[in-house]
Write a protein that holds these residues in place. Structure first.
Motif, PDB file in Angstrom:
ATOM      1  N   ASP A   1      43.559 -28.044  53.489  1.00 37.74           N
ATOM      2  CA  ASP A   1      44.958 -28.146  53.902  1.00 37.74           C
ATOM      3  C   ASP A   1      45.402 -29.594  54.084  1.00 37.74           C
ATOM      4  O   ASP A   1      46.576 -29.843  54.360  1.00 37.74           O
ATOM      5  CB  ASP A   1      45.189 -27.381  55.215  1.00 37.74           C
ATOM      6  CG  ASP A   1      44.921 -25.900  55.062  1.00 37.74           C
ATOM      7  OD1 ASP A   1      45.553 -25.277  54.188  1.00 37.74           O
ATOM      8  OD2 ASP A   1      44.064 -25.367  55.792  1.00 37.74           O
ATOM      9  N   PHE A   2      44.481 -30.539  53.957  1.00 40.72           N
ATOM     10  CA  PHE A   2      44.853 -31.946  54.097  1.00 40.72           C
ATOM     11  C   PHE A   2      45.527 -32.397  52.805  1.00 40.72           C
ATOM     12  O   PHE A   2      45.031 -32.150  51.713  1.00 40.72           O
ATOM     13  CB  PHE A   2      43.625 -32.812  54.387  1.00 40.72           C
ATOM     14  CG  PHE A   2      43.965 -34.217  54.793  1.00 40.72           C
ATOM     15  CD1 PHE A   2      44.276 -34.506  56.101  1.00 40.72           C
ATOM     16  CD2 PHE A   2      43.995 -35.247  53.862  1.00 40.72           C
ATOM     17  CE1 PHE A   2      44.597 -35.798  56.493  1.00 40.72           C
ATOM     18  CE2 PHE A   2      44.318 -36.537  54.224  1.00 40.72           C
ATOM     19  CZ  PHE A   2      44.623 -36.814  55.558  1.00 40.72           C
ATOM     20  N   HIS A   3      46.645 -33.085  52.927  1.00 43.37           N
ATOM     21  CA  HIS A   3      47.444 -33.447  51.763  1.00 43.37           C
ATOM     22  C   HIS A   3      47.152 -34.873  51.311  1.00 43.37           C
ATOM     23  O   HIS A   3      47.276 -35.817  52.083  1.00 43.37           O
ATOM     24  CB  HIS A   3      48.936 -33.290  52.084  1.00 43.37           C
ATOM     25  CG  HIS A   3      49.335 -31.884  52.391  1.00 43.37           C
ATOM     26  ND1 HIS A   3      49.659 -30.972  51.418  1.00 43.37           N
ATOM     27  CD2 HIS A   3      49.418 -31.228  53.576  1.00 43.37           C
ATOM     28  CE1 HIS A   3      49.947 -29.813  51.985  1.00 43.37           C
ATOM     29  NE2 HIS A   3      49.810 -29.941  53.290  1.00 43.37           N
ATOM     30  N   GLY A   4      46.750 -34.998  50.040  1.00 44.61           N
ATOM     31  CA  GLY A   4      46.542 -36.312  49.453  1.00 44.61           C
ATOM     32  C   GLY A   4      45.196 -36.927  49.811  1.00 44.61           C
ATOM     33  O   GLY A   4      44.409 -36.392  50.591  1.00 44.61           O
ATOM     34  N   ASN A   5      44.913 -38.083  49.220  1.00 46.39           N
ATOM     35  CA  ASN A   5      43.718 -38.882  49.525  1.00 46.39           C
ATOM     36  C   ASN A   5      42.429 -38.076  49.410  1.00 46.39           C
ATOM     37  O   ASN A   5      41.532 -38.166  50.254  1.00 46.39           O
ATOM     38  CB  ASN A   5      43.830 -39.499  50.921  1.00 46.39           C
ATOM     39  CG  ASN A   5      44.875 -40.594  50.986  1.00 46.39           C
ATOM     40  OD1 ASN A   5      44.662 -41.713  50.527  1.00 46.39           O
ATOM     41  ND2 ASN A   5      46.037 -40.258  51.551  1.00 46.39           N
ATOM     42  N   ALA A   6      42.338 -37.295  48.324  1.00 45.61           N
ATOM     43  CA  ALA A   6      41.181 -36.419  48.147  1.00 45.61           C
ATOM     44  C   ALA A   6      39.869 -37.193  48.088  1.00 45.61           C
ATOM     45  O   ALA A   6      38.840 -36.730  48.599  1.00 45.61           O
ATOM     46  CB  ALA A   6      41.361 -35.588  46.868  1.00 45.61           C
ATOM     47  N   THR A   7      39.880 -38.379  47.496  1.00 42.56           N
ATOM     48  CA  THR A   7      38.647 -39.155  47.370  1.00 42.56           C
ATOM     49  C   THR A   7      38.134 -39.597  48.738  1.00 42.56           C
ATOM     50  O   THR A   7      36.925 -39.507  49.030  1.00 42.56           O
ATOM     51  CB  THR A   7      38.880 -40.388  46.472  1.00 42.56           C
ATOM     52  OG1 THR A   7      39.296 -39.949  45.176  1.00 42.56           O
ATOM     53  CG2 THR A   7      37.606 -41.209  46.348  1.00 42.56           C
ATOM     54  N   THR A   8      39.035 -40.076  49.596  1.00 38.62           N
ATOM     55  CA  THR A   8      38.636 -40.513  50.936  1.00 38.62           C
ATOM     56  C   THR A   8      38.120 -39.351  51.759  1.00 38.62           C
ATOM     57  O   THR A   8      37.088 -39.463  52.451  1.00 38.62           O
ATOM     58  CB  THR A   8      39.821 -41.182  51.652  1.00 38.62           C
ATOM     59  OG1 THR A   8      40.239 -42.314  50.890  1.00 38.62           O
ATOM     60  CG2 THR A   8      39.434 -41.623  53.053  1.00 38.62           C
ATOM     61  N   VAL A   9      38.817 -38.220  51.709  1.00 42.21           N
ATOM     62  CA  VAL A   9      38.380 -37.038  52.456  1.00 42.21           C
ATOM     63  C   VAL A   9      37.018 -36.569  51.956  1.00 42.21           C
ATOM     64  O   VAL A   9      36.130 -36.227  52.749  1.00 42.21           O
ATOM     65  CB  VAL A   9      39.425 -35.904  52.328  1.00 42.21           C
ATOM     66  CG1 VAL A   9      38.926 -34.635  53.015  1.00 42.21           C
ATOM     67  CG2 VAL A   9      40.756 -36.338  52.945  1.00 42.21           C
ATOM     68  N   HIS A  10      36.818 -36.581  50.651  1.00 41.60           N
ATOM     69  CA  HIS A  10      35.530 -36.178  50.069  1.00 41.60           C
ATOM     70  C   HIS A  10      34.413 -37.101  50.549  1.00 41.60           C
ATOM     71  O   HIS A  10      33.313 -36.632  50.902  1.00 41.60           O
ATOM     72  CB  HIS A  10      35.630 -36.211  48.539  1.00 41.60           C
ATOM     73  CG  HIS A  10      34.439 -35.650  47.841  1.00 41.60           C
ATOM     74  ND1 HIS A  10      34.268 -34.296  47.608  1.00 41.60           N
ATOM     75  CD2 HIS A  10      33.325 -36.263  47.324  1.00 41.60           C
ATOM     76  CE1 HIS A  10      33.119 -34.103  46.982  1.00 41.60           C
ATOM     77  NE2 HIS A  10      32.525 -35.281  46.790  1.00 41.60           N
ATOM     78  N   SER A  11      34.673 -38.404  50.590  1.00 43.95           N
ATOM     79  CA  SER A  11      33.654 -39.366  51.052  1.00 43.95           C
ATOM     80  C   SER A  11      33.257 -39.101  52.493  1.00 43.95           C
ATOM     81  O   SER A  11      32.072 -39.141  52.847  1.00 43.95           O
ATOM     82  CB  SER A  11      34.191 -40.794  50.910  1.00 43.95           C
ATOM     83  OG  SER A  11      34.430 -41.130  49.562  1.00 43.95           O
ATOM     84  N   ALA A  12      34.256 -38.826  53.342  1.00 44.36           N
ATOM     85  CA  ALA A  12      33.962 -38.550  54.750  1.00 44.36           C
ATOM     86  C   ALA A  12      33.125 -37.285  54.892  1.00 44.36           C
ATOM     87  O   ALA A  12      32.172 -37.235  55.684  1.00 44.36           O
ATOM     88  CB  ALA A  12      35.267 -38.415  55.530  1.00 44.36           C
ATOM     89  N   ARG A  13      33.448 -36.266  54.116  1.00 43.40           N
ATOM     90  CA  ARG A  13      32.697 -35.014  54.202  1.00 43.40           C
ATOM     91  C   ARG A  13      31.286 -35.169  53.638  1.00 43.40           C
ATOM     92  O   ARG A  13      30.347 -34.513  54.109  1.00 43.40           O
ATOM     93  CB  ARG A  13      33.465 -33.912  53.491  1.00 43.40           C
ATOM     94  CG  ARG A  13      34.800 -33.588  54.166  1.00 43.40           C
ATOM     95  CD  ARG A  13      35.609 -32.593  53.364  1.00 43.40           C
ATOM     96  NE  ARG A  13      34.929 -31.317  53.310  1.00 43.40           N
ATOM     97  CZ  ARG A  13      35.015 -30.473  52.271  1.00 43.40           C
ATOM     98  NH1 ARG A  13      35.703 -30.822  51.202  1.00 43.40           N
ATOM     99  NH2 ARG A  13      34.388 -29.317  52.304  1.00 43.40           N
TER     100      ARG A  13
END
Length: 252
Positions: free
Chosen positions: A5-17
């Motif tokens: 549900d987080f919008h945008g910045n998929a690469t940053t979110v993926h790195s954090a996960r």
């Protein structure tokens, strides 16, 4: 809700996960980005994922959170940070004058997750707020597996910034500090050198309009385009934009 549900910045979110998946999340992260880009939302999501009792995995095999267990629900009570801060300020105003001067604004809806907003009226992080963190961070978590401290805006008084260095030099393994900032260069170089940095970029106006089409279907396409432009790619700002008040002010 979940990370999907987080919008945008998929690469940053993926790195954090991915860092979560490795089992050793950094002890300190500077999460930067323009206003409304979702810094606090992402920090809260990560706090839930660290402490979720169900610990689900998403379709990509990376950690997620359920959003419904007791830990997720209690952490989520602080998602509306503005409302929680307003309640804390109101409670402080009701104190005796001597107590009021000694009370700092801290938001805690879960015993293992503490949010440290800039203290009004100066809107600076005060040294007493950092001392509170120092006094509690070395105690192990009580209801989750990881303690999380979120400085929602990194506007530190000089003394507070120097005090924060003491934690960053010898952090406990079970705690993570998030420093949210529009401009990380405003932080001391000694703080930046002790933190992992993640960056959220502004979201494209077209993507904001698509989001608003779902969240504000009562707005006309031209209104959604206007709000997307005014908010400069900030989903959070677009979500809370008071179109009626803006229109009324323009008509005055």
């Amino acid at each position: 809700m979940s990370f999907s549900d987080f919008h945008g910045n998929a690469t940053t979110v993926h790195s954090a996960r991915e860092m979560l998946a490795r089992g050793r999340f950094p002890h300190a992260i500077i999460l930067s980005g323009p206003r409304g880009s979702g810094k606090f939302t992402l920090a809260q999501m990560l706090a839930k994922a660290m402490n979720c009792l169900e610990r689900p995995l998403s379709a990509d095999g990376l950690p997620d959170y359920c959003g419904r267990c007791s830990n997720c629900e209690r952490i989520g009570q602080a998602d509306d940070l503005d409302a929680r801060v307003a309640e804390a300020v109101e409670a402080r105003e009701a104190l005796r004058e001597t107590d009021k001067k000694e009370t700092r604004i801290l938001i805690q809806t879960h015993p293992d997750v503490l949010i440290i907003p800039p203290d009004p009226p100066q809107l600076l992080v005060k040294v007493d707020q950092v001392r509170h963190v120092i006094g509690h961070i070395y105690y192990k978590p009580t209801q989750g597996e990881h303690k999380v401290y979120i400085f929602s805006e990194s506007n530190f008084m000089k003394e507070a910034a120097n005090s924060l260095l003491k934690i960053l030099e010898e952090p406990p393994d079970f705690a993570t500090i998030f420093l949210l900032s529009e401009n990380p260069s405003s932080l001391l170089a000694t703080i930046r050198s002790r933190c992992v940095q993640l960056r959220l970029e502004a979201i494209a106006s077209d993507d904001v309009e698509t989001y608003l089409a779902k969240e504000r279907p009562e707005w006309a396409p031209r209104q959604r385009a206007l709000v997307a432009r005014l908010c400069g790619g900030g989903i959070g700002q677009a979500r809370t934009f008071d179109l009626a008040a803006y229109t009324a002010a323009r008509q005055d």
